[in-house]
Design an enzyme around this catalytic site. Structure first.
Site, mmCIF file in Angstrom:
data_model
loop_
_atom_site.group_PDB
_atom_site.id
_atom_site.type_symbol
_atom_site.label_atom_id
_atom_site.label_comp_id
_atom_site.label_asym_id
_atom_site.label_seq_id
_atom_site.Cartn_x
_atom_site.Cartn_y
_atom_site.Cartn_z
ATOM 1 C CE1 TYR A 207 -30.621 75.590 20.979
ATOM 2 C CE2 TYR A 207 -31.649 75.511 23.142
ATOM 3 C CZ TYR A 207 -30.569 75.277 22.325
ATOM 4 O OH TYR A 207 -29.437 74.700 22.839
ATOM 5 C CG ASP A 263 -30.042 76.782 26.408
ATOM 6 O OD1 ASP A 263 -29.938 77.989 26.707
ATOM 7 O OD2 ASP A 263 -29.362 76.242 25.502
ATOM 8 C CD GLU A 315 -24.779 78.212 24.484
ATOM 9 O OE1 GLU A 315 -25.011 77.349 25.346
ATOM 10 O OE2 GLU A 315 -25.350 78.247 23.380
ATOM 11 C CD GLU A 392 -24.702 71.371 26.613
ATOM 12 O OE1 GLU A 392 -25.776 71.439 26.026
ATOM 13 O OE2 GLU A 392 -23.840 72.273 26.562
HETATM 14 O O1 KDG Z 1 -23.950 75.925 17.629
HETATM 15 C C1 KDG Z 1 -24.879 76.334 18.587
HETATM 16 C C2 KDG Z 1 -24.991 75.301 19.691
HETATM 17 O O2 KDG Z 1 -23.734 75.004 20.208
HETATM 18 C C3 KDG Z 1 -25.889 75.744 20.806
HETATM 19 O O3 KDG Z 1 -27.132 76.107 20.271
HETATM 20 C C4 KDG Z 1 -26.075 74.614 21.803
HETATM 21 O O4 KDG Z 1 -27.008 76.165 23.371
HETATM 22 C C5 KDG Z 1 -26.511 75.091 23.154
HETATM 23 C C6 KDG Z 1 -26.285 74.208 24.306
HETATM 24 O O5 KDG Z 1 -26.527 74.666 25.411
HETATM 25 O O6 KDG Z 1 -25.856 73.076 24.106
HETATM 26 MG MG MG Z 2 -27.099 76.699 25.453
#
Ligand code: KDG
Ligand code: MG
Length: 455
Positions: A207, A263, A315, A392
């Site tokens: 990720y 993250d 989020e 962010e």
């Molecule tokens: O659609 C999923 C994203 O918004 C996410 O994976 C992005 O975690 C994310 C972030 O912290 O920007």
């Molecule tokens: Mg995130």
């Protein structure tokens, strides 16, 4: 003013001429105003009504859902963002089929009343699809209110508390040196705060690292896979071993003068998250983001018991009540809801006020998969509350800025919104129509043994 005619063949647009206006209140006695009618609009100003709701789905590189609300005052409209990555059409349908008919004829100035009615009205309330649809309406209504008042939204929220919103971008790479280079590039560009993600050795496409090229350019952009989801591999062991090494490397090479973030993307279990937070302590993170899935709020206690690494979460939250347990027990330091998925400004300012009472700061989600109106709303709140933490941000590609002009701008480490009335963002409908929806999914993830893993 009669609603404008719409091109009949344009996918994603909805014409609501002739839709039933608000139902007459059932009660007609017992109050000085003769029934259970909604509040009245501003005395001294001509009454205002919603005349048309347009839902626009556009794909200038990735899919976005926009809501344009037109009013009885010629030229007065608002544009909100209702994008939910990977489920865009579910939100568009909710807006077109369920919410739009309820909005026609309504007073756009009564934002809180409309919010309450749309949130509590359906009985089956909440969830990301409905809350994203509600956010789109909410943002459009705040945009209208700001334009009518002749003020940017931050003024309506109480005025400026700061000059700009401290911003962070993303740095990613396949190995420690690549991430270090990406952090350095971000710092050269003016960032004081950088989120760092590294690929897990032996596992493909961790990720946040898949698009490693010029990672700071695409902060927050997660790959949208055409047609069907692509599956990544994840194992907690190698992840837990590489991340502390990454931050040891970054501190050794970059020193303490840059704020670093990371993250977890809700991938860990409680004791794993506690171990990571504890092992990252020497590297003084600004925060460790979303360590656990939103279902497991009580498990945040374990992280707190073992570490002083600041924790951010939120989020995936959809309601104010999702935020309550973590805030009231001070189990987090930053609340980072997505305004687009928590019902817009109306709900987010309550989250911020709740957080203020418990010394928790805000860090609203700001990825590329929400559109410029939500990014603008983020910054309007950031610069008008006392307990702002960090924002962010993304650099939108040129084509997105043409379709949706007015996104907040990055200046020397901070995000700035326009001082124009409303949100400061807009929509070029004609251009949006040239980029039709394309089916796309977020990736999924599995463990090496083939079982499903949270992405
Ligand atoms: O659609 C999923 C994203 O918004 C996410 O994976 C992005 O975690 C994310 C972030 O912290 O920007
Ligand atoms: Mg995130």
């Amino acid at each position: 003013m009669p609603p404008k005619a719409q091109p009949a063949n344009r996918r994603g647009f909805l014409k609501l001429a002739g839709a039933t206006a608000l139902a007459k209140p059932a009660l007609s006695r017992g109050t000085p105003w003769g029934g259970a009618s909604p509040p009245i609009s501003t005395p001294g100003l001509p009454p205002l009504k919603i005349t048309e709701v347009r839902v626009i789905v556009t794909c200038p590189g990735r899919n976005y859902v926009l809501v344009k609300i037109l009013t009885s005052e010629p030229g007065l409209y608002g544009v909100g963002d209702a994008t939910l990555n990977g489920r865009e059409l579910a939100v568009a349908t909710t807006l077109e089929k369920h919410l739009a008919p309820l909005l026609i004829g309504r007073d756009p100035e009564a934002i809180e009343d409309t919010w309450q009615d749309l949130y509590r009205g359906p009985y089956w309330r909440g969830g990301p699809v409905q809350m994203t649809a509600l956010a789109g309406v909410d943002l459009a209504l705040w945009d209208i209110k700001g334009k009518r008042a002749g003020m940017p939204i931050y003024q309506l929220l109480g005025g400026r508390t700061r000059r700009g919103a401290l911003a962070y971008t993303h740095a990613a790479g396949n190995d420690l040196t690549e991430v270090e280079d990406a952090v350095r590039r971000a710092m050269e560009r003016g960032f004081q705060c950088v989120r760092a993600q590294v690929a897990i050795p032996g596992l493909e496409g961790t990720y946040g690292t898949a698009e490693k090229k010029k990672s700071e350019e695409i902060a927050g952009r997660v790959p949208q896979q055409a047609d069907l989801p692509h599956t990544e591999l994840f194992e907690p062991g190698p992840y837990l071993r590489i991340v502390p090494k990454l931050f040891a490397h970054l501190r050794a090479t970059l020193g303490e003068d840059v704020e670093l973030l990371h993250d977890v993307h809700e991938k860990l279990g409680p004791v794993e998250a506690a171990r990571l937070a504890k092992e990252l302590e020497p590297y003084h993170l600004f925060f460790l983001e979303d360590p656990l899935r939103p279902e497991y709020k009580e498990s945040f206690r374990l992280i707190r018991q073992h570490s002083t690494t600041p924790i951010a979460m939120g989020e995936l939250f959809n309601t104010l009540w999702d935020c309550v347990p973590l805030i009231k027990e001070q189990l987090i330091d930053f609340i980072r809801c997505d305004l687009g998925h928590i019902g817009g400004i109306t709900n987010a300012r309550k989250v911020a006020a709740l957080a203020e009472a418990f010394q928790v700061k805000t860090a609203w989600h700001g990825p590329a998969d929400i559109a410029p109106p939500t990014h603008a709303a983020n910054v309007h709140i950031d610069i008008s509350i006392p307990n702002f933490g960090i924002q962010e941000m993304v650099f939108f590609p040129e084509v997105v800025r043409e379709v949706m002009p007015g996104a907040p701008e990055f200046q020397g480490g901070y995000m700035m919104v326009r001082d124009t009335p409303g949100l400061g963002t807009d929509l070029n409908e004609e251009l949006a129509g040239k980029y039709p929806y394309q089916r796309a999914y977020l990736p999924t993830a599995r463990r090496k043994d083939g079982s499903v893993q949270d992405w």
